[in-house]
Design a protein around this motif. Sequence first.
Motif, mmCIF file in Angstrom:
data_model
loop_
_atom_site.group_PDB
_atom_site.id
_atom_site.type_symbol
_atom_site.label_atom_id
_atom_site.label_comp_id
_atom_site.label_asym_id
_atom_site.label_seq_id
_atom_site.Cartn_x
_atom_site.Cartn_y
_atom_site.Cartn_z
ATOM 1 N N GLY A 146 0.815 -1.210 0.000
ATOM 2 C CA GLY A 146 0.000 0.000 0.000
ATOM 3 C C GLY A 146 0.847 1.257 0.000
ATOM 4 O O GLY A 146 0.563 2.221 -0.724
ATOM 5 N N LEU A 147 1.914 1.254 0.812
ATOM 6 C CA LEU A 147 2.818 2.415 0.848
ATOM 7 C C LEU A 147 3.518 2.603 -0.491
ATOM 8 O O LEU A 147 3.665 3.736 -0.972
ATOM 9 C CB LEU A 147 3.855 2.220 1.960
ATOM 10 C CG LEU A 147 3.408 2.522 3.388
ATOM 11 C CD1 LEU A 147 4.515 2.165 4.366
ATOM 12 C CD2 LEU A 147 3.014 3.990 3.532
ATOM 13 N N ALA A 148 3.974 1.489 -1.077
ATOM 14 C CA ALA A 148 4.667 1.582 -2.372
ATOM 15 C C ALA A 148 3.742 2.156 -3.434
ATOM 16 O O ALA A 148 4.164 2.945 -4.294
ATOM 17 C CB ALA A 148 5.173 0.205 -2.788
ATOM 18 N N LEU A 149 2.481 1.776 -3.391
ATOM 19 C CA LEU A 149 1.533 2.308 -4.357
ATOM 20 C C LEU A 149 1.261 3.781 -4.098
ATOM 21 O O LEU A 149 1.095 4.571 -5.031
ATOM 22 C CB LEU A 149 0.225 1.506 -4.288
ATOM 23 C CG LEU A 149 -0.738 1.653 -5.465
ATOM 24 C CD1 LEU A 149 -0.062 1.261 -6.772
ATOM 25 C CD2 LEU A 149 -1.984 0.809 -5.232
ATOM 26 N N ALA A 150 1.238 4.168 -2.816
ATOM 27 C CA ALA A 150 1.009 5.570 -2.475
ATOM 28 C C ALA A 150 2.151 6.456 -2.961
ATOM 29 O O ALA A 150 1.944 7.621 -3.303
ATOM 30 C CB ALA A 150 0.833 5.720 -0.967
ATOM 31 N N PHE A 151 3.367 5.884 -2.983
ATOM 32 C CA PHE A 151 4.542 6.632 -3.446
ATOM 33 C C PHE A 151 4.892 6.233 -4.884
ATOM 34 O O PHE A 151 6.064 6.056 -5.221
ATOM 35 C CB PHE A 151 5.731 6.386 -2.528
ATOM 36 C CG PHE A 151 5.597 7.024 -1.180
ATOM 37 C CD1 PHE A 151 5.818 8.386 -1.004
ATOM 38 C CD2 PHE A 151 5.231 6.265 -0.078
ATOM 39 C CE1 PHE A 151 5.688 8.969 0.241
ATOM 40 C CE2 PHE A 151 5.103 6.842 1.174
ATOM 41 C CZ PHE A 151 5.327 8.196 1.338
ATOM 42 N N ALA A 152 3.863 6.115 -5.709
ATOM 43 C CA ALA A 152 4.063 5.663 -7.085
ATOM 44 C C ALA A 152 4.983 6.588 -7.878
ATOM 45 O O ALA A 152 5.690 6.147 -8.777
ATOM 46 C CB ALA A 152 2.711 5.554 -7.785
ATOM 47 N N ARG A 153 4.971 7.872 -7.562
ATOM 48 C CA ARG A 153 5.788 8.842 -8.308
ATOM 49 C C ARG A 153 7.171 9.045 -7.687
ATOM 50 O O ARG A 153 7.905 9.931 -8.121
ATOM 51 C CB ARG A 153 5.056 10.177 -8.393
ATOM 52 C CG ARG A 153 3.726 10.088 -9.140
ATOM 53 C CD ARG A 153 3.037 11.436 -9.214
ATOM 54 N NE ARG A 153 1.771 11.351 -9.912
ATOM 55 C CZ ARG A 153 1.631 11.391 -11.224
ATOM 56 N NH1 ARG A 153 2.694 11.525 -11.990
ATOM 57 N NH2 ARG A 153 0.432 11.305 -11.779
ATOM 58 N N ARG A 154 7.467 8.263 -6.648
ATOM 59 C CA ARG A 154 8.772 8.397 -5.985
ATOM 60 C C ARG A 154 9.426 7.019 -5.908
ATOM 61 O O ARG A 154 9.346 6.326 -4.888
ATOM 62 C CB ARG A 154 8.599 9.011 -4.599
ATOM 63 C CG ARG A 154 7.901 10.367 -4.645
ATOM 64 C CD ARG A 154 7.827 11.010 -3.276
ATOM 65 N NE ARG A 154 9.149 11.350 -2.765
ATOM 66 C CZ ARG A 154 9.357 11.916 -1.574
ATOM 67 N NH1 ARG A 154 8.321 12.198 -0.790
ATOM 68 N NH2 ARG A 154 10.575 12.193 -1.161
ATOM 69 N N PRO A 155 10.063 6.591 -6.988
ATOM 70 C CA PRO A 155 10.625 5.229 -7.048
ATOM 71 C C PRO A 155 11.663 4.938 -5.979
ATOM 72 O O PRO A 155 11.774 3.799 -5.521
ATOM 73 C CB PRO A 155 11.235 5.158 -8.455
ATOM 74 C CG PRO A 155 11.351 6.572 -8.922
ATOM 75 C CD PRO A 155 10.263 7.327 -8.239
ATOM 76 N N ARG A 156 12.424 5.943 -5.562
ATOM 77 C CA ARG A 156 13.418 5.687 -4.511
ATOM 78 C C ARG A 156 12.749 5.312 -3.200
ATOM 79 O O ARG A 156 13.222 4.429 -2.470
ATOM 80 C CB ARG A 156 14.302 6.922 -4.320
ATOM 81 C CG ARG A 156 15.244 7.194 -5.480
ATOM 82 C CD ARG A 156 16.179 8.342 -5.177
ATOM 83 N NE ARG A 156 17.090 8.594 -6.289
ATOM 84 C CZ ARG A 156 18.001 9.552 -6.291
ATOM 85 N NH1 ARG A 156 18.127 10.360 -5.236
ATOM 86 N NH2 ARG A 156 18.798 9.716 -7.343
#
Length: 540
Positions: free
Chosen positions: A24-34
């Motif tokens: 869920g967090l990774a999807l929330a930060f979709a525009r921040r690959p790092r």
Amino acid sequence: MSWFDLTATDLVPLPVVLPLLAAGLALAFARRPRVQRVVSVVALAGVLAVGVALLVLTDDRTLVVDVGNWAAPIGIDLVADRLSALMVTVSSFVLLCVLLYSLAQGVSEEAEEETSSIPVSIYHPTYLVLAAGVCNAFLAGDLFNLYVGFEILLAASYVLLTLGGTGERIRAGSIYVVVALLSSIVFLIAIALTYAAAGTVNLAQLSERLPDVEPGTRLAIQLLLLLAFGIKAAMFPVSAWLPDSYPTAPAPVTAVFAGLLTKVGVYAILRTQTLLFPTDPRIDQGLRWVALLTMLVGILGAVAQDDIKRLLSFTLVSHIGYMLFGIALATQPGTAAAIFYVVHHITVQTALFLVVGLVELRGGSTSLDRLGGLAKLAPGLAILFFIPAMNLAGIPPLSGFLGKVGLVEDGVRTGGFLAYTLVVGSVVTSLLTLYAIVKAWNKAFWQEAPQEIETDARVPRGMVVPTGALVAFGLALTVFAGPLYSYADRAAAALRDGSYVEAVFPDGHDRGVGESDESVPKAGAPTEPASGVSTGEGTP
């Protein structure tokens, strides 16, 4: 309940919860690959730490957690015993290594270059969901939750397999989806039949009720479960889908599929055969034939290949036969050898597919007709391939040899025509594996290349380090084979001594203080008015 008990049991859901939260967090930060990368690595490192803790804790007792505080058999249980803790630990280590490898390779960025319709954000959440599904399957305490675990990891695998959207991957993914859906339908039918016959899908309760089920119905349930899990494990004759599906995916995806997904099917067979159907000579005899044919058909397919990915895919099918060999012997030593071999094969097979990804990057192809001279161009890469390849072939004193010796010894001890035939078949398969591996080594690394290989292609260090870690882990299995084999033997004993059932239902009683209107009394127990209340209170 002491503070230690609370802490120990609270660890059990974390291998499932942590990856899902991280997804869920990774999807929330979709525009921040790092940020996505950090979240993914931290989550899987956390799962690995939890797995190691469970490995230690479950050596003393089985840990049971009631999801939603509803006790079994009404609620859903997550159960961590020696076998499930071992599988979670090894799987999380492999998942972490493959993730680090893929970060260095830039799977997401590569996919985006191939087709602009695939966003960079899709890889990390999907990979984490896959990890959650794998761990949920290992910890599931009932058949339906096991089905949910399978569906979670399969849904994620559909996405990962077609990552990039090329025609070849879509075609292979379509085959994979059809086969997976077929196995899921069979599994659902088996669950429905089980509930209709026994009134429960809780594994511990089923172990007590299935002996009282009509023999024909019980046999139908067993065969349906074996078919569903056999398709997922790629055992013969339902294994033809695997060599056409796995080689088309990106190297990290192929590696994690080859290392883990088929082993989830093997785990399900191992769990159900020992807990639900411990004594059925007819099925054991049939499984021995299946194990023999899986070994021989798979390795004959490998010998005929001229592409390393397809060659390894066929050896993957072949070596599933070794695990079925141990299960089919239906003895504690055979089961222990199968558990040891599963751990060995997860590590070695994953490492080999990662090395092949490096070979493809360095040599520009995985076709044995186009490769050559890599030992001179990249000696480190040659070593990384040689060690796990010899381990897979079972060269002494490596862990592959030790696992096969355990299986052969128990086969000879069991005796009988079919057991001896399996022993001979396993030796022949091992020799043919060595032949196939040596052929691949000779063509790709030793002989001169038929055409000049681009020498300025360099392998990123970030891809080499996790691959080397997996190769080193495979060697560590040899060094620490004694303690690991002893642990596998204790895990095999626990599968058959009733400790699993006792942990879920201490003293033969439900762990909750009430009953549900939907519950079914145990066989032979007096029927009492249902209170309709279940608090889930109780200790494992």
